[in-house]
Design a protein around this motif. Sequence first.
Motif, PDB file in Angstrom:
ATOM      1  N   ASP A 122       0.828  -1.203   0.000  1.00 38.53           N
ATOM      2  CA  ASP A 122       0.000   0.000   0.000  1.00 38.53           C
ATOM      3  C   ASP A 122       0.866   1.259   0.000  1.00 38.53           C
ATOM      4  O   ASP A 122       0.476   2.298   0.513  1.00 38.53           O
ATOM      5  N   SER A 160     -11.174  -0.633   0.734  1.00 40.42           N
ATOM      6  CA  SER A 160     -11.230  -1.053  -0.669  1.00 40.42           C
ATOM      7  C   SER A 160     -12.615  -0.816  -1.262  1.00 40.42           C
ATOM      8  O   SER A 160     -13.573  -0.598  -0.529  1.00 40.42           O
ATOM      9  N   ARG A 162      -9.029   2.392  -3.454  1.00 42.29           N
ATOM     10  CA  ARG A 162      -9.348   2.558  -2.044  1.00 42.29           C
ATOM     11  C   ARG A 162      -9.793   3.977  -1.815  1.00 42.29           C
ATOM     12  O   ARG A 162      -9.333   4.897  -2.483  1.00 42.29           O
ATOM     13  N   LEU A 213      -8.202  -6.526  -5.451  1.00 43.90           N
ATOM     14  CA  LEU A 213      -7.944  -6.120  -4.063  1.00 43.90           C
ATOM     15  C   LEU A 213      -6.446  -5.945  -3.846  1.00 43.90           C
ATOM     16  O   LEU A 213      -5.633  -6.675  -4.397  1.00 43.90           O
ATOM     17  N   GLU A 241     -10.081 -10.328   0.974  1.00 39.26           N
ATOM     18  CA  GLU A 241     -10.704  -9.695   2.125  1.00 39.26           C
ATOM     19  C   GLU A 241     -11.852 -10.596   2.573  1.00 39.26           C
ATOM     20  O   GLU A 241     -12.197 -11.554   1.897  1.00 39.26           O
ATOM     21  N   TYR A 250      -8.850  -2.923   4.598  1.00 36.36           N
ATOM     22  CA  TYR A 250      -8.614  -4.126   3.815  1.00 36.36           C
ATOM     23  C   TYR A 250      -8.942  -5.425   4.543  1.00 36.36           C
ATOM     24  O   TYR A 250      -8.440  -6.481   4.176  1.00 36.36           O
ATOM     25  N   ASN A 264     -14.564  -6.564   2.689  1.00 37.91           N
ATOM     26  CA  ASN A 264     -14.802  -5.979   1.375  1.00 37.91           C
ATOM     27  C   ASN A 264     -16.058  -5.093   1.417  1.00 37.91           C
ATOM     28  O   ASN A 264     -16.773  -5.041   2.411  1.00 37.91           O
TER      29      ASN A 264
END
Lengths: 471, 471
Positions: free
Chosen positions: A367, B161, B171, B365, B370, B454, B457
Amino acid sequence: MTAAERAEPWPADVSSRVAGWFARCAAETSCRVQRVPLTELRNWSFDAGTGNLRHDSGRFFSVEGLLVRTSYGAVPHWHQPVIRQPEIGILGMLVKVAGGVPYCLVQAKAEPGNSNTLQLSPTVQATRSNYMRVHRGAGTRYLEYFTRPGAGEVLVDVLQSEQGSWFLGKRNRNMVVRVGADVPAGGRHQWIALAELRRLLRLDGLVNMDTRTVLACLPAGFFPGSAPAPAGTTVTGTTVTGTTVTGTTMAEALRRSAAGTGPARHDDVAVLSWFTTAKSRHELSATRVPLRGLPGWHQHADGIERPDGRFFSVIGVDVRVDGREVLGWQQPLLHPRGPGVAAFLLRRIAGVAHILVHARFQAGLLDAMEMGPTVQFTPQSHPAGPPPFADEVLTAPPERVLYDTVLAEEGGRFYRSDNRYLVVEASDDVPADEPEGFCWVTVAQLTALLRHGYYLNVEARSLLACLHSLF
Amino acid sequence: MTAAERAEPWPADVSSRVAGWFARCAAETSCRVQRVPLTELRNWSFDAGTGNLRHDSGRFFSVEGLLVRTSYGAVPHWHQPVIRQPEIGILGMLVKVAGGVPYCLVQAKAEPGNSNTLQLSPTVQATRSNYMRVHRGAGTRYLEYFTRPGAGEVLVDVLQSEQGSWFLGKRNRNMVVRVGADVPAGGRHQWIALAELRRLLRLDGLVNMDTRTVLACLPAGFFPGSAPAPAGTTVTGTTVTGTTVTGTTMAEALRRSAAGTGPARHDDVAVLSWFTTAKSRHELSATRVPLRGLPGWHQHADGIERPDGRFFSVIGVDVRVDGREVLGWQQPLLHPRGPGVAAFLLRRIAGVAHILVHARFQAGLLDAMEMGPTVQFTPQSHPAGPPPFADEVLTAPPERVLYDTVLAEEGGRFYRSDNRYLVVEASDDVPADEPEGFCWVTVAQLTALLRHGYYLNVEARSLLACLHSLF
């Protein structure tokens, strides 16, 4: 200097049982590493299309090209080689409590890139290819405790990043599993008291990166059993300097910080919000590109490097080692310009030790940003002048230097990658109000974040483990 | 049906002030969406090299190609278009407490993709391009509360996300900021009691995705102020079905689950370890590839789609809307085959409601996996038979269906993307011992994980918000 020579002297308060065992392991270990041109590496080849360097099995890892674009920092875009290792390995430590004392099952493990070949690794240190037996070597001892549900009590199980400047999206599974007293050591494995292991962190190049990151993730609740070092203990020796905690005040402030009993400068929500703000402030995109013809990098028989020699090169090695699962193999290694510096600045705020962490963009992180040391840089490669607080850390008088030890990064991927790890008490020159991208946090706050992945980069995790040797 | 028609009838216990305000907003809103060939979209063009579809400013988002390889599931690799939007937007909700009652400042916002054009969005819903004024529209109202430190008390600030099958690494910053009683509403913004807003979640297509994800992240400590719905309350109307909580027992079990006062089937470490195990079990790699010539997809005047019509298409639209910052624009939208189904199975375990979450790999993702709903699939696109528990959810008798509402996904990126959201009490056919990839967790456990990015979802976050309308 051989590993056996390097391992002496051990701190006086570490048991002779452990020191003797390690010396025997070192004496039994022979490791020879020779350079081989990348084009001649056995079982490795350059992909016909992309020029990426891959293992013929398609497993382990590959060396690829990366194009980085970012609105952060002085360099808006660059190309670099990067190690891509999509599979998740296990860094697993077995722990037990005997007579009220916590022990860790460590392994004396040789890695080809280490200056100090033999180091203390976790019980299990295995890539997925490794433990799935891609290389047809012997099985990984104790692996079943980490892969079979119910084989022990899981205390830690979290994916954490590794070097974000050299790996693309690399993460390993950091695990700590508690077992009963009946799990035997033997051979290259040894039960060692957690407090002893922490004291050994003060020796140059002895406790490897994987042990450090796993120790950093150990939950706070497991700590009380370990006997704290007596206040004011000084460990001296040819390889140990500046490890005295100056008086009881900082040691006590560290204990309070770790226990979470004192007030934190910022509450947990504020720390998370500071980090989210930092992540949102800039953009960073990392795009995989062919290694062939990577702009700014030259490929020749000796490896891949920049004409100006900065940052790192990629080299090939032939390894012959005794005591590892496979006796001989060849592989690429990333050889950084070094050594680097990684330092935490500490300050007592209202009687509680606080660490100044820095929100760091690194191109290979999943990230893009994690919290890193206050200062993290490689003097020989740093493009501009030294980063903020570098002078504060590197010119501190001895009484403010609480920890100063050279430790190696992952010797299975990096060649001679040493960082000087420092913990330094901040002078009054360091402002209480943090500059942008920095935040004062407690040890307990960092420990809580380490239950989750991708908050602390691997250098910060190493430093957090080292910090525990001070109180 | 217009938005104004669609908004009636409101639940009887929602104030006429709010219903009247929304009806006025709807009456003032005109929104016209017309299809435009992708090749003719104003300010958008296909990149000469890759064929990727981009905005001429280089901002907002692009449509690119993706090659996915995975060891998970029946399909080992595939190509698909994907929306890439590297910049981080803000989904920000202002909240206040007046007379002991918590309120949210919502916005009546039109999005071109919505079936039900006007929906309740958070106070601020802005991409970075949006609020940096790339489109030269009007400024974003209330934005300063989310970008200026100290403008309010930050309660939530976390990156989460969005749709992992359609976005690559997307995100957004989910924020909740508490302000004093003196921040005025006005125009398209309205203060609405949190409890009212929760009840409105039972209406089809009214509360938008961004509001749902922000509400899901609200900390537990903020909840007690909201008046719980009386046990056994039934909300009926043409658009509301199956929202009765069957008896007090489940409502009480949900309250205990949310408060964290009852025992959880698995402790927090076990839940984290289950999730790490699931992540480590398979590999998934997603590689950006040119959109031009993407295998398996056809590009023609009407858009980009598969010959078999499955999954989704990419279309272009011309939008004219009154009441938004910019009155007219053109853009691509992803038009999914739909509608989809997203459902939580619930069970009372030792008097505490538990949710059966599913560890889901999704190519876009950030960390590949997730926790998602128990069941999440699109019947018209699902390659094989229905997924586990689909029958359990879709054929449940009414007395086990606690929530059943059709809600829209992000109307600024997706065209007519509706999911049927269900909360269903599990029958005795559902085993207490979870199959691989599933785990029974409490509401409090999920809420704690939502302090971090994260873990859940966006569909699971929506369901968690919906769940709060039940107790």
